[in-house]
Write an enzyme that holds these catalytic residues in place. Structure first.
Site, PDB file in Angstrom:
ATOM      1  N   GLY A  24     -19.592  39.776   6.336  1.00 58.44           N
ATOM      2  CA  GLY A  24     -19.448  39.893   7.798  1.00 58.44           C
ATOM      3  C   GLY A  24     -19.984  38.662   8.500  1.00 58.44           C
ATOM      4  O   GLY A  24     -21.017  38.132   8.106  1.00 58.44           O
ATOM      5  N   ARG A  85     -13.775  39.016   2.801  1.00 61.06           N
ATOM      6  CA  ARG A  85     -14.268  39.807   1.668  1.00 61.06           C
ATOM      7  C   ARG A  85     -13.234  39.612   0.566  1.00 61.06           C
ATOM      8  O   ARG A  85     -12.037  39.618   0.833  1.00 61.06           O
ATOM      9  CB  ARG A  85     -14.445  41.258   2.089  1.00 61.06           C
ATOM     10  CG  ARG A  85     -15.549  41.368   3.169  1.00 61.06           C
ATOM     11  CD  ARG A  85     -16.144  42.745   3.282  1.00 61.06           C
ATOM     12  NE  ARG A  85     -17.407  42.705   4.021  1.00 61.06           N
ATOM     13  CZ  ARG A  85     -17.517  42.940   5.325  1.00 61.06           C
ATOM     14  NH1 ARG A  85     -16.457  43.213   6.042  1.00 61.06           N
ATOM     15  NH2 ARG A  85     -18.697  42.891   5.905  1.00 61.06           N
ATOM     16  N   ASP A 116     -26.075  40.476   1.182  1.00 55.97           N
ATOM     17  CA  ASP A 116     -26.437  40.926  -0.152  1.00 55.97           C
ATOM     18  C   ASP A 116     -25.258  40.858  -1.138  1.00 55.97           C
ATOM     19  O   ASP A 116     -25.403  40.372  -2.265  1.00 55.97           O
ATOM     20  CB  ASP A 116     -26.930  42.370   0.042  1.00 55.97           C
ATOM     21  CG  ASP A 116     -27.252  43.057  -1.230  1.00 55.97           C
ATOM     22  OD1 ASP A 116     -28.130  42.559  -1.932  1.00 55.97           O
ATOM     23  OD2 ASP A 116     -26.617  44.083  -1.528  1.00 55.97           O
ATOM     24  N   THR A 139     -26.621  37.923   8.148  1.00 59.53           N
ATOM     25  CA  THR A 139     -26.026  39.242   8.412  1.00 59.53           C
ATOM     26  C   THR A 139     -26.783  39.878   9.569  1.00 59.53           C
ATOM     27  O   THR A 139     -28.009  39.765   9.638  1.00 59.53           O
ATOM     28  CB  THR A 139     -26.090  40.171   7.177  1.00 59.53           C
ATOM     29  OG1 THR A 139     -25.815  41.513   7.610  1.00 59.53           O
ATOM     30  CG2 THR A 139     -27.430  40.171   6.475  1.00 59.53           C
ATOM     31  N   ASP A 141     -27.289  42.886   9.832  1.00 60.43           N
ATOM     32  CA  ASP A 141     -27.921  44.130   9.373  1.00 60.43           C
ATOM     33  C   ASP A 141     -29.412  43.995   9.030  1.00 60.43           C
ATOM     34  O   ASP A 141     -30.124  44.992   9.011  1.00 60.43           O
ATOM     35  CB  ASP A 141     -27.204  44.662   8.118  1.00 60.43           C
ATOM     36  CG  ASP A 141     -25.732  44.972   8.369  1.00 60.43           C
ATOM     37  OD1 ASP A 141     -25.354  45.162   9.541  1.00 60.43           O
ATOM     38  OD2 ASP A 141     -24.962  45.008   7.395  1.00 60.43           O
ATOM     39  N   ARG A 185     -24.468  49.294   8.608  1.00 56.28           N
ATOM     40  CA  ARG A 185     -23.987  49.844   7.327  1.00 56.28           C
ATOM     41  C   ARG A 185     -24.960  50.919   6.834  1.00 56.28           C
ATOM     42  O   ARG A 185     -25.173  51.876   7.535  1.00 56.28           O
ATOM     43  CB  ARG A 185     -23.806  48.726   6.304  1.00 56.28           C
ATOM     44  CG  ARG A 185     -22.743  49.088   5.272  1.00 56.28           C
ATOM     45  CD  ARG A 185     -22.471  48.010   4.282  1.00 56.28           C
ATOM     46  NE  ARG A 185     -21.863  46.834   4.893  1.00 56.28           N
ATOM     47  CZ  ARG A 185     -21.162  45.943   4.198  1.00 56.28           C
ATOM     48  NH1 ARG A 185     -20.990  46.092   2.904  1.00 56.28           N
ATOM     49  NH2 ARG A 185     -20.644  44.906   4.805  1.00 56.28           N
TER      50      ARG A 185
END
Ligand code: ADP
Ligand code: F6P
Length: 334
Positions: A24, A85, A116, A139, A141, A185
């Site tokens: 992402g 991806r 990751d 990221t 996240d 996520r």
């Protein structure tokens, strides 16, 4: 201020360093790419950019980069190299093909800006070929084991909090219960931090199980204290499957709710000052490490220190949610 590790300058064979972004996109990835390219050139090596992550590598989208190819991008969200991806890179045959393309372009080392999953691919590429590969954590996240911070997280929080502030105006004017769904996520990091910063009445994260009845009880407690509106921040990966199914359950118990799904708004936009500095530092340190002979690992942040952490200690492990912050959030919402 971040403390940067000092590397001993060593003679090595690295003459050309490639950089790609993967997974992402995150605000600040451009600042990291800029830092990798400019540091590489400043240290007397050649820089190469790979478009569209591992997928672009397999399509041979590999181009030389100069200091001016990364001019005027530090303030831009997304990634100028674009990202993707790539299921083919999960296969050994895909990574073998990738290595052949890197060799064809004379690439001696690779920097991967991503999350990751991207690091799992980077680690395998290194293990299977010996190619020096460094990871730079990018990221929103902030879910990477071995780094307290990731590029894009701070910007995503600022965006989330700004949007919650706007939603609160309507929530309080109309006496409404709003469920605000944030990304992340499987991780509750974004939810926990935007929830605290946005003054949420409840924060629902994947790491802590709760019940619809407990959430309704907390709405009722607020009402008894005179609250006429509530903001519930919901992590997309929580046990209920996001804000929409949770809202349905709350409505079944007689409450009226509104839903706001922040979605990809949190991934876009100009990077914050924090993310620009973080990205510039980590990108530069990735190049310093490679030129000092470090063969693999992620350039992460632990406390105020920038550290190179072996991919072995990074991939396959989940960053843990700071439980003490959760306790603080609970007390602040009463
Ligand atoms: P992120 O890097 O943001 O976590 P993904 O998990 O989607 O994003 O991973 C990005 C890409 O990294 C994948 O599309 C794939 O090409 C590669 N990747 C992910 N997991 C692996 C794996 N186990 N082995 C090899 N490559 C992987
Ligand atoms: O990893 C970043 C992230 O934005 C997650 O928070 C989210 O679950 C996922 O990517 C969404 O991916 P996509 O952009 O493919 O929908």
């Amino acid at each position: 201020m971040l403390q940067v590790p000092k590397f001993k300058v060593k003679a090595n064979h690295i003459k050309k360093i490639a950089v790609l972004s993967s997974g992402g996109d995150a605000p600040g990835m451009n600042a990291a790419i800029r830092a990798v390219v400019r540091t590489t050139i400043a240290r007397g090596c050649e820089a190469t950019g790979i478009e569209r992550g591992y997928a672009g590598l397999l399509e041979d989208l590999v181009h030389p980069m100069t200091p001016s190819s990364v001019a005027n991008i530090i303030q831009r969200g997304g990634t100028i190299l674009r990202t993707s991806r790539c299921p083919e890179f999960m296969l050994k045959s895909g990574r073998k093909k990738a290595l052949e393309i890197l060799k064809k372009h004379g690439v001696d080392a690779l920097v991967v800006v991503g999350g990751d999953g991207s690091f799992r691919g980077a680690h395998l590429l290194h293990k299977e070929s010996g190619l020096p590969v460094m990871g730079v954590p990018g990221t929103i996240d902030n879910d990477i084991h071995g780094s307290d911070d990731t590029i894009g997280f701070d910007t995503a929080l600022n965006t989330g909090i700004e949007l919650i502030d706007k939603i609160r105006d309507t929530a309080s004017s109309h006496d409404r219960i709003f469920l605000v769904e944030v990304m992340g996520r499987h991780s509750g990091m974004i939810a926990l931090h935007t929830g605290i910063g946005g003054g949420a009445e409840s924060i629902i994260v994947p790491e802590v199980k709760t019940s619809v009845d407990a959430i309704c009880a907390s709405i009722d407690r607020g009402v008894r204290r005179g609250k006429t509106s509530s903001i519930i921040v919901v992590a997309e990966g929580c046990q209920f499957g996001g804000a929409t199914p949770l809202a349905k359950e709350i409505e079944k118990r007689g409450y009226s709710t509104k839903i706001a799904i922040l979605g990809h708004t949190q991934r876009g936009g100009a990077p914050s000052a924090h993310d620009r500095l973080l990205a510039s530092t980590l990108g530069a340190v990735a190049v310093h490490a490679l030129l000092a002979g470090v063969k693999e690992g992620m350039v992460g942040v632990q406390g105020q220190e920038v550290k190179v952490v072996s991919f072995n200690r990074v991939t396959g492990k989940k960053a843990t949610l700071p439980k003490d912050l959760l306790a603080i959030a609970k007390n602040l919402a009463v």
